[in-house]
Design an enzyme around this catalytic site. Structure first.
Site, short mmCIF file in Angstrom:
data_model
loop_
_atom_site.label_atom_id
_atom_site.label_comp_id
_atom_site.label_asym_id
_atom_site.label_seq_id
_atom_site.Cartn_x
_atom_site.Cartn_y
_atom_site.Cartn_z
N SER A 132 4.76 3.75 -2.46
CA SER A 132 5.41 4.41 -3.60
C SER A 132 5.09 5.91 -3.58
CB SER A 132 4.97 3.72 -4.89
OG SER A 132 5.82 4.06 -5.96
N ASP A 185 7.99 0.67 0.28
CA ASP A 185 8.85 0.45 -0.89
C ASP A 185 9.07 1.69 -1.74
OD1 ASP A 185 10.45 -1.71 -1.90
OD2 ASP A 185 9.31 -1.56 -3.75
N HIS A 213 7.38 -4.99 -5.86
CA HIS A 213 7.17 -3.58 -5.51
C HIS A 213 5.89 -3.38 -4.71
CE1 HIS A 213 7.21 0.71 -5.65
NE2 HIS A 213 6.22 0.80 -6.53
#
Length: 398
Positions: free
Chosen positions: A200, A226, A356
């Site tokens: 992220s 991700d 996630h």
């Protein structure tokens, strides 16, 4: 069974000596490894054991023994960082008193093994990569793992009167400092071969470091988990809604771990028991029934959100080194990355069964992908043909 057979069986059983059961005998067991061989995976993809399976205990294992080490099953007990890393470091660059003291977890590489340098996402900590780091070393024992708490996260300390600067440039500078200060602290003559890995926000940070070229040829490649520019910026619109729905605190540390598992924020209970405790801190106030609060106030990071992700796709495709993108779904790809993937500019892997937190939900699969990525970019494995000048010097015909 005939009456004659029943009588015979009864006489045989009565002749056998009676054995008493003593539960204390069952407690004399050997040590059970602190890490289970199979993760307690609560993801939707986790397969359940067959009801027709046969359990065959080994000769050294007691079938009814009480387990020791890290509790298994549905335990919510915290797993300490020492299970996964060999040491922790507190790194400070003395060139400026304003520089933070960065808390770092390290397992050193062995010999000429690579160093996987990890950077977590917003609101997480260095322990986000603990379990996947363990899985990497199971497959590549010479590998080292370096994972730090970014400023404003975990146990990293900044000045009390200092507003925490979470701009992309600052976080990238911190990551460079962590790598160089670790080399100095560990007295490594040279930097080991490096694979940068970021989840992220961390994906934007490692891309920024790779694009800067400040680590030179030490960087073999970088992996982003991700996050892509388009979907990340779109997701920022609903960030406040998400933050308003999560609890402001928890009555116990175990309750915080349980919330992450029940809401499928983290879909692997072993990962949750390892990483979640570093996300919470105990702040006891009279009358507060939920004293375990979030260490990082994500809402306060809003001024930096767009700075983190604008231009990410272009930098990811343009930086030098091998490139790997791991996503939880193809819908996360934006136009620029879709075109780049069709042109073969980077490797792409999709894990649709993950959420996630791919590396925490599926640590084994993520580790396999990262180890394979290293092998594809490992320059020490290349065998180059001899130079023409060397052949001529040896008197060979070319």
């Amino acid at each position: 069974m005939s009456d004659l057979q029943k009588a015979w069986a009864k006489n045989r059983l009565s002749a056998l000596p009676a054995e008493s059961f003593d539960e204390r005998d069952e407690e004399e067991i050997g040590h059970v490894s602190e890490l289970p061989d199979h993760f307690d995976d609560d993801s939707s993809s986790a397969s359940s054991a067959s009801s027709t399976g046969t359990v065959i205990p080994s000769p050294s294992q007691n079938l009814f023994a009480r387990p020791q080490g890290a509790p298994r099953g549905r335990s919510l007990q915290q797993i300490p960082w020492t299970t996964y890393f060999e040491r922790e470091l507190f790194l400070h660059d003395p060139s400026s008193p304003a520089n933070p003291t960065i808390h770092t977890y390290l397992t050193s590489p062995v010999g000429k093994g690579p160093l996987f340098v990890m950077h977590h996402g917003a609101g997480s900590s260095g322990l986000s990569f603990a379990v996947v780091g363990h899985e990497i070393r199971k497959r590549l024992p010479s590998a080292g793992i370096l994972s730090h708490d970014a400023r404003g996260h975990g146990s990293t300390v900044t000045s009390d009167n200092q507003t925490v600067d979470l701009s992309l440039q600052t976080l990238a500078s911190d990551l460079l400092s962590v790598i160089l200060l670790t080399r100095k602290e560990m007295k490594w003559p040279d930097l080991p071969p490096i694979i940068l890995v970021g989840h992220s926000l961390g994906g934007a940070v490692v891309t920024e470091v790779a694009k800067s070229g400040k680590l030179g040829s030490a960087v073999l490649g970088y992996a982003v988990l991700d996050v892509v520019e388009g979907s990340a910026i779109d997701a920022l619109q609903s960030m406040h809604t998400y933050l308003s729905t999560r609890p402001a605190g928890f009555p116990t540390l175990e309750a915080g771990i349980d919330w992450h598992i029940r809401t499928r924020t983290i879909r692997n209970s072993l990962s949750a028991r390892t990483s979640v405790p570093a996300l919470l801190t105990l702040r006891e106030n009279p009358g507060d029934s939920r004293p375990w609060k979030w260490r990082t106030e994500l809402g306060a990071t809003q001024p930096f959100w767009e700075d983190w992700f604008v231009g990410l796709s272009k930098k990811f495709l343009g930086a030098k080194g091998g490139k790997l993108l791991l996503l939880a779904g193809t819908d996360r790809l934006d136009t620029e990355l879709t075109i780049g993937q069709m042109q073969g500019k980077y490797s792409l892997q999709i894990f649709p069964e993950a959420g996630h937190f791919i590396h925490e939900d599926l640590p084994e699969k993520t580790a396999i992908s990262l180890v394979d990525f290293h092998k594809r970019n490992d320059r020490s494995a290349l065998v180059l043909p001899p130079k023409v000048s060397d052949l001529l010097r040896q008197g060979k015909k070319v």
